[in-house]
Design an enzyme around this catalytic site. Structure first.
Site, PDB file in Angstrom:
ATOM      1  N   SER A  89       0.707  -1.836  -1.433  1.00 33.03           N
ATOM      2  CA  SER A  89       1.591  -1.443  -0.185  1.00 33.03           C
ATOM      3  C   SER A  89       1.141  -2.008   1.290  1.00 33.03           C
ATOM      4  O   SER A  89       1.913  -2.517   2.060  1.00 33.03           O
ATOM      5  CB  SER A  89       1.878   0.085   0.073  1.00 33.03           C
ATOM      6  OG  SER A  89       0.402   0.774   0.208  1.00 33.03           O
ATOM      7  N   HIS A 324       1.500   4.864   6.086  1.00 33.77           N
ATOM      8  CA  HIS A 324       1.661   3.490   5.898  1.00 33.77           C
ATOM      9  C   HIS A 324       1.855   2.641   7.340  1.00 33.77           C
ATOM     10  O   HIS A 324       2.339   3.416   8.063  1.00 33.77           O
ATOM     11  CB  HIS A 324       2.606   2.797   4.836  1.00 33.77           C
ATOM     12  CG  HIS A 324       2.093   2.999   3.480  1.00 33.77           C
ATOM     13  ND1 HIS A 324       2.243   4.143   2.939  1.00 33.77           N
ATOM     14  CD2 HIS A 324       1.488   2.214   2.866  1.00 33.77           C
ATOM     15  CE1 HIS A 324       1.809   4.108   1.736  1.00 33.77           C
ATOM     16  NE2 HIS A 324       1.303   2.835   1.538  1.00 33.77           N
TER      17      HIS A 324
END
Length: 353
Positions: A89, A324
């Site tokens: 990711s 993230h």
């Protein structure tokens, strides 16, 4: 020794009047051709004497020798072929969304328009083009065997690949579960730092699986520069900075685990690059230390480069964007990758022009 005149007089005496005529004719011939015979070109053409042969020229089958090949610069070595971005990711762009396609249900790998890949693809001209194949949630085995119904990422690499960037290992270490164990506190959950033993076991396994991934990449693309990104620290280690039920001690411990993960990745990358250099290989494996990439912009700071905990209340689960990078975070990672492309591996690259 007699000259031409004496020879002609003798010829006249022997042949009479006819000899006189013939002698006159021969005299005229000698007067005409004498100067010509003295010319080098005539001597060469008629008698085969005094000829100068031209120096031999290289034929098409034997091209002329060129100057000594020069080594390619780090940028040339990275851009002569194609560029592919692989991994998890942190390479796919999870957490930063700007278009409808970024959130589309069909975008199973959740690749976004904010991934650092896009900055690199615009900054450098890759002769073979570029592509983003990273997939959110990918482990080292997913890189080799595929995920979310897609072909294995490794199949996107070939002999025409000149640059590979990859971030992988965080999911192997189980960091999503570790963060959940620290943030989501219920009476039956274990304490945050009790997970250390499991993480150590996963990191030991990562040493082997990451080496397998890097070996597979360099085997398929022996001339490629392979740039492996580490992970940034996420927490500012100040009271209330994380804002997600994390004490200063928990933040410090989580940051220390990120550092341990980075050290494993660094060591494996360095070992692979040493093998390539020792054998005179044309490629490289290079590590980017991204631990401090978000310094001053951690979770809970005024301008964070990383998302904090985002909860889907309907599903009672953390949203994928949690922990993230934001768009600013991906720009920071892109700057590190760009710097590494320009700097090179810190040793000679065995590629020449």
């Amino acid at each position: 020794m007699t000259g031409p005149g004496t020879w002609l007089r003798g010829l006249r005496r022997r042949l009479g009047e006819r000899g006189t005529a013939l002698a006159a004719l021969l005299a005229l011939v000698l007067l005409a051709i004498g100067p010509l015979v003295a010319l080098p070109a005539v001597r060469c053409e008629v008698f085969g004497l005094g000829c100068r042969r031209p120096a031999p020229q290289p034929s098409a089958a034997e091209p002329a020798r060129t100057a000594t090949p020069r080594p390619l610069t780090p940028v040339e070595a990275a851009t002569w072929g194609s560029y592919v971005a692989l991994g998890d990711s942190y390479s796919a762009g999870e957490g930063a969304y700007a278009t409808a396609a970024d959130r589309a249900p069909t975008n199973r790998c959740r690749r976004t328009s904010q991934a650092y890949y896009h900055t690199i693809a615009k900054e450098f001209r890759f002769a073979g083009g570029s592509a983003l194949w990273a997939c959110s949630g990918a482990t080292t085995q997913h890189v080799l065997k595929g995920k979310a119904g897609e072909p294995p990422q490794i199949e996107r690499v070939n002999a025409g690949t000149s640059l590979v960037t990859i971030s992988v290992g965080g999911n192997d270490a189980g960091f999503s579960r570790v963060l959940a164990g620290c943030v989501i506190r219920v009476p039956w959950s274990r304490a945050c730092r009790d997970q250390g033993g499991e993480i150590a076991d996963r990191l030991a396994a990562l040493r082997l699986s990451l080496a397998e991934v890097l070996d597979a990449i360099t085997e398929r693309a022996p001339r490629a520069r392979v740039i492996v990104l580490g992970y940034p620290r996420l927490f500012a280690e100040t009271e209330g900075a994380a804002g997600d039920n994390l004490s200063i001690g928990d933040q410090q411990w989580l940051n220390s685990q990120a550092r341990a993960l980075n050290e494993v990745i660094r060591q494996v990358a360095a070992d692979r690059d040493h093998q390539i250099a020792a054998s005179g290989g044309a490629g490289s494996v290079e590590f980017i230390d991204a631990y401090s990439a978000f310094a001053g912009h951690e979770v809970g700071t005024p301008d964070p480069y990383v998302n904090g905990l985002k909860v889907d209340l309907a599903a009672l689960a953390a949203e994928p964007a949690s922990f993230h990078p934001t768009a600013g975070g991906y720009r920071a990672l892109a700057a590190l990758v760009s710097q590494q492309i320009k700097a090179g591996p810190g040793r000679p690259l065995h590629q020449y022009r």
